[in-house]
Write a protein that holds these residues in place. Structure first.
Motif, PDB file in Angstrom:
ATOM      1  N   ASN A 346       0.645  -1.321  -0.122  1.00 10.61           N
ATOM      2  CA  ASN A 346       0.036   0.032   0.074  1.00 10.61           C
ATOM      3  C   ASN A 346       0.665   1.241   0.144  1.00 10.61           C
ATOM      4  O   ASN A 346       1.907   1.286   0.503  1.00 10.61           O
ATOM      5  N   TRP A 347       0.542   2.280  -0.697  1.00 13.15           N
ATOM      6  CA  TRP A 347       1.111   3.535  -0.860  1.00 13.15           C
ATOM      7  C   TRP A 347      -0.250   4.292  -0.491  1.00 13.15           C
ATOM      8  O   TRP A 347      -1.218   4.208  -0.042  1.00 13.15           O
ATOM      9  N   SER A 348       0.373   5.854  -0.366  1.00 13.47           N
ATOM     10  CA  SER A 348      -0.669   6.802  -0.027  1.00 13.47           C
ATOM     11  C   SER A 348      -2.014   6.677  -0.877  1.00 13.47           C
ATOM     12  O   SER A 348      -3.092   6.807  -0.424  1.00 13.47           O
ATOM     13  N   ASN A 349      -1.788   6.689  -2.273  1.00 17.19           N
ATOM     14  CA  ASN A 349      -3.148   6.858  -2.944  1.00 17.19           C
ATOM     15  C   ASN A 349      -3.183   5.398  -3.896  1.00 17.19           C
ATOM     16  O   ASN A 349      -4.181   5.423  -4.758  1.00 17.19           O
ATOM     17  N   TYR A 350      -2.143   4.534  -3.827  1.00 17.89           N
ATOM     18  CA  TYR A 350      -2.404   3.226  -4.426  1.00 17.89           C
ATOM     19  C   TYR A 350      -2.178   1.931  -3.603  1.00 17.89           C
ATOM     20  O   TYR A 350      -1.661   2.087  -2.503  1.00 17.89           O
ATOM     21  N   SER A 351      -2.559   1.012  -4.089  1.00 17.67           N
ATOM     22  CA  SER A 351      -2.433  -0.304  -3.869  1.00 17.67           C
ATOM     23  C   SER A 351      -2.254  -1.571  -4.682  1.00 17.67           C
ATOM     24  O   SER A 351      -2.847  -1.392  -5.780  1.00 17.67           O
ATOM     25  N   LEU A 352      -1.204  -2.477  -4.438  1.00 18.02           N
ATOM     26  CA  LEU A 352      -0.876  -3.530  -5.502  1.00 18.02           C
ATOM     27  C   LEU A 352      -1.150  -4.781  -4.585  1.00 18.02           C
ATOM     28  O   LEU A 352      -0.596  -4.900  -3.405  1.00 18.02           O
ATOM     29  N   ASN A 353      -1.877  -5.558  -5.438  1.00 23.50           N
ATOM     30  CA  ASN A 353      -2.169  -6.998  -4.605  1.00 23.50           C
ATOM     31  C   ASN A 353      -1.976  -8.093  -5.793  1.00 23.50           C
ATOM     32  O   ASN A 353      -2.437  -7.953  -6.965  1.00 23.50           O
ATOM     33  N   VAL A 354      -0.854  -8.924  -5.338  1.00 23.01           N
ATOM     34  CA  VAL A 354      -0.532 -10.043  -6.305  1.00 23.01           C
ATOM     35  C   VAL A 354      -1.413 -11.167  -5.633  1.00 23.01           C
ATOM     36  O   VAL A 354      -0.880 -11.760  -4.520  1.00 23.01           O
ATOM     37  N   ARG A 355      -2.363 -11.884  -6.436  1.00 22.89           N
ATOM     38  CA  ARG A 355      -3.148 -12.955  -5.849  1.00 22.89           C
ATOM     39  C   ARG A 355      -3.025 -14.248  -6.270  1.00 22.89           C
ATOM     40  O   ARG A 355      -3.261 -14.294  -7.529  1.00 22.89           O
ATOM     41  N   ALA A 356      -3.026 -15.228  -5.756  1.00 20.41           N
ATOM     42  CA  ALA A 356      -3.218 -16.378  -6.415  1.00 20.41           C
ATOM     43  C   ALA A 356      -4.446 -17.245  -5.227  1.00 20.41           C
ATOM     44  O   ALA A 356      -4.106 -17.327  -4.328  1.00 20.41           O
ATOM     45  N   ASP A 357      -5.252 -17.619  -5.983  1.00 25.76           N
ATOM     46  CA  ASP A 357      -6.307 -18.353  -5.225  1.00 25.76           C
ATOM     47  C   ASP A 357      -7.012 -19.735  -5.550  1.00 25.76           C
ATOM     48  O   ASP A 357      -7.164 -19.770  -6.909  1.00 25.76           O
ATOM     49  N   ARG A 358      -7.756 -20.376  -4.982  1.00 28.76           N
ATOM     50  CA  ARG A 358      -8.527 -21.420  -5.291  1.00 28.76           C
ATOM     51  C   ARG A 358      -9.773 -21.689  -4.481  1.00 28.76           C
ATOM     52  O   ARG A 358      -9.701 -21.862  -3.200  1.00 28.76           O
ATOM     53  N   GLN A 359     -11.078 -21.381  -5.081  1.00 28.01           N
ATOM     54  CA  GLN A 359     -12.293 -21.631  -4.385  1.00 28.01           C
ATOM     55  C   GLN A 359     -12.921 -22.915  -4.752  1.00 28.01           C
ATOM     56  O   GLN A 359     -13.370 -22.908  -5.923  1.00 28.01           O
ATOM     57  N   GLU A 360     -12.959 -23.912  -3.835  1.00 28.01           N
ATOM     58  CA  GLU A 360     -13.900 -25.116  -4.339  1.00 28.01           C
ATOM     59  C   GLU A 360     -15.158 -25.006  -3.445  1.00 28.01           C
ATOM     60  O   GLU A 360     -15.217 -25.221  -2.425  1.00 28.01           O
ATOM     61  N   GLN A 361     -16.179 -25.312  -4.266  1.00 26.76           N
ATOM     62  CA  GLN A 361     -17.740 -25.075  -3.845  1.00 26.76           C
ATOM     63  C   GLN A 361     -18.512 -26.487  -3.980  1.00 26.76           C
ATOM     64  O   GLN A 361     -18.745 -26.791  -5.147  1.00 26.76           O
ATOM     65  N   PHE A 362     -18.818 -26.938  -3.065  1.00 27.95           N
ATOM     66  CA  PHE A 362     -19.685 -28.229  -3.012  1.00 27.95           C
ATOM     67  C   PHE A 362     -21.045 -27.776  -3.125  1.00 27.95           C
ATOM     68  O   PHE A 362     -21.791 -27.350  -2.163  1.00 27.95           O
ATOM     69  N   ILE A 363     -21.561 -27.774  -4.371  1.00 28.83           N
ATOM     70  CA  ILE A 363     -23.018 -27.447  -4.695  1.00 28.83           C
ATOM     71  C   ILE A 363     -23.825 -28.562  -4.340  1.00 28.83           C
ATOM     72  O   ILE A 363     -25.079 -28.292  -3.537  1.00 28.83           O
ATOM     73  N   SER A 364     -23.741 -29.695  -4.362  1.00 30.25           N
ATOM     74  CA  SER A 364     -24.471 -31.035  -4.061  1.00 30.25           C
ATOM     75  C   SER A 364     -23.442 -32.104  -3.825  1.00 30.25           C
ATOM     76  O   SER A 364     -22.465 -31.897  -4.282  1.00 30.25           O
TER      77      SER A 364
END
Length: 573
Positions: A346-364
């Protein structure tokens, strides 16, 4: 008579002639860092009591609010026999013995004032580190060793402790271990488990050893008993090994490892494995066996250049694992397994985010959805002013590689009825790139103190390397045709006119003044036609489909404010 006793008796005699009748003997206080033996050889006791009697040479009988101080030792009692030759002390009635941070109370005490070894009957109190006890008899056999007989030991400060050990005898080696015999572990007043012998750490720092066992029973899994071994692996790491035995379903093995990889960072890895065996609902004479597991890795790290790393990785064998083994309601009611790694700056007016994610959803039980960022780079800006104008720029931008994997069951023959034998596994998977840019220019005007006007103009352009063929079909395939979705929006916010009324005299600083306000708010949003929005692959809120729309939102906010009286400083002396 020793060389100290004449001075003591003389001081007592002189003090006895005072009008209050209060006798006091005082000696010179020596350094507090001396050992008890050296301290007794150079220190003179400081005594106060309602009545002093010299029973024999070197022996005093003190009665009535006795306060005996001898170096780092302090003794309070109703009656005290003090022998200056043998250093023996006998006390009765409301006895309180204070040694350093420890405090022991009882009905009767026998002590050697030179070695500080003592026996207290009907004892209770506190000993450092954080040991609360109650015993029929307590014996201080060394500077750091105490023996209690027929008593309880705990670290809880409640009048009725949440847990406690009841023992027939115990050797408490302070800052080491407690060796207890015939141990009854109690939760409040109810006994839970009995152990003939138990070794319990009494260290201020962490100590390796067995933890308290867990026992229980469930209708589905039968009786349960579990234990854990805690291991100190160093100053910056430790581990806990779990062994659980279920009466009907099998044996579970668990592991927890905590570590500090560097300054301003910490991490933890937990895992649990179970070979689960349950009764077959279709054939009660047979059992079904399956492997159940869950793993979790967490780490946070702050770097000197301002970046911060957050990692939370999860893996679970099946959705029912949470329902069967987790006690946290947020886990048991969530159908989602989420793992992510974020590198943030984070800076005063800016923010940088390098993201890797995995979302597993059990619908049924037969359908699941997996969404992955592999990875995504996001840059945001806010409050960037154009020179000295009232206009400001804010933006959201992101670019990444995405994967969407949907697994479900479908009918082999659509003309046949729905039947387990007529289904087959199906999978729809798409891997694509997405680039998104969403700038907003806004301004704020206050033509009058009671009116705020804030217009803003936004535009969004999103590029997709793949597109959905049939948006109306949830099972539709994707094509290699890339698309670009574009839309704009205009917002106008008006707050006011504001109305208020004061209750009380606003000029008075000695009374409370109330202010009641009414604030109407109006928000108008206009979105024109969106191009190529129907064929977008839905992944997150960026892909939400916006239609051409005119929208008006209004509200009325009422507030009650109070100004307290001003406290005046006291006049100078």
């Amino acid at each position: 008579m020793t060389s100290r006793l004449p001075h003591l008796v003389l001081a007592l005699a002189c003090a006895a002639l005072t009008a209050s009748g209060w006798a006091r003997a005082a000696g010179t206080t020596g350094p507090a860092t001396k050992s008890p033996a050296k301290l007794a050889a150079t220190e003179q006791p400081v005594i106060s009591a309602n009545k002093f009697e010299q029973v024999s040479e070197g022996e005093l009988l003190l009665t009535g609010d006795v306060d005996l101080r001898y170096g780092d030792l302090r003794l309070l009692a109703d009656t005290v026999h003090f022998n200056d030759k043998t250093h023996q002390v006998q006390a009765e009635g409301n006895v309180v013995l204070m040694l350093g941070k420890s405090q022991i109370s009882g009905d009767r005490l026998e002590m050697d004032s030179e070695t500080r070894l003592a026996t207290v009957w009907n004892a209770h109190g506190y000993m450092d580190p954080d040991v609360i006890f109650q015993a029929e008899k307590l014996e201080r056999i060394a500077e750091d060793k105490v023996v209690i007989t027929n008593g309880t030991v705990t670290t809880c400060t409640q009048p009725t402790p949440y847990w406690a050990f009841h023992v027939t005898s115990a050797l408490l080696h302070l800052d080491h271990y407690a060796h207890m015999k015939n141990v009854a572990f109690k939760v409040e007043k109810a006994p839970v488990i009995y152990l003939p012998y138990l070794v319990w750490p009494m260290k201020k720092d962490r100590a390796s050893g067995l933890l308290l066992p867990n026992v229980g029973y469930s209708k589905q899994r039968g009786s349960f008993i579990g234990n854990a071994l805690y291991l100190v692996l160093g100053r910056s790491q430790d581990a806990t090994l779990y062994y659980d035995l279920y009466g009907r379903t099998g044996t579970g093995l668990g592991f927890e490892y905590r570590f500090v990889p560097a300054a301003r960072g910490d991490g933890m890895f937990t895992g649990y494995y179970l070979k689960d065996s349950v009764q077959d609902p279709n054939n009660p004479e047979d059992t079904l066996s399956r492997t159940r597991y869950r793993f979790n890795f967490r780490q946070t790290q702050r770097f000197a250049n301002g970046f911060r790393l957050l990692a939370d990785l999860n893996q679970v064998s099946d959705l029912d694992y949470y329902l069967d083994f987790e006690r946290d309601i947020t886990q048991t009611t969530s159908p989602t397994v989420l793992s992510h790694v974020d590198l943030v700056r984070n800076w005063s007016n800016y923010s940088l985010n390098v993201r890797a994610d995995r979302q597993e959803q059990f619908i049924s039980s037969v359908e699941s959805l997996t969404l992955e960022r592999l990875p995504e780079v996001e840059l945001r800006g806010r409050g960037i002013r154009f020179g000295h104008t009232p206009f400001y720029l804010s933006f959201e931008s992101s670019a990444g590689l995405y994967n969407k994997d949907r697994r479900f069951e479908t009918l082999q023959d659509p003309n046949q009825p729905v039947d387990p034998n007529n289904t087959e596994a199906a999978q729809l998977e798409s891997t694509y790139q997405r680039f998104d840019l969403f700038p907003t220019i806004s301004a704020s005007f206050t033509p009058t103190p009671w009116l705020d006007i804030s217009p803003s103009v936004s535009a969004r352009e999103t590029f997709y390397s793949r597109s959905q063929i049939d948006p109306a079909d949830p099972n539709s395939l994707t094509s290699d045709e890339n698309i670009t979705r574009e839309f704009a929006a205009f917002n106008l916010s008006m707050v006011g006119p504001r109305f208020f009324r004061l209750f009380g005299d606003p000029k008075s600083l000695d009374t409370t003044v109330y202010k009641h306000t009414f604030e109407p708010r109006l928000l108008y949003t206009y979105i024109p036609d969106v191009s190529d929005g129907e064929n977008v692959i839905r992944f997150d809120d960026i892909d939400a489909l916006r239609h051409a729309d005119n929208e008006v939102t209004y509200s009325l906010t009422s507030r009650l404010l109070a100004r307290r009286p001003v406290s005046h400083p006291p006049p100078p002396p």
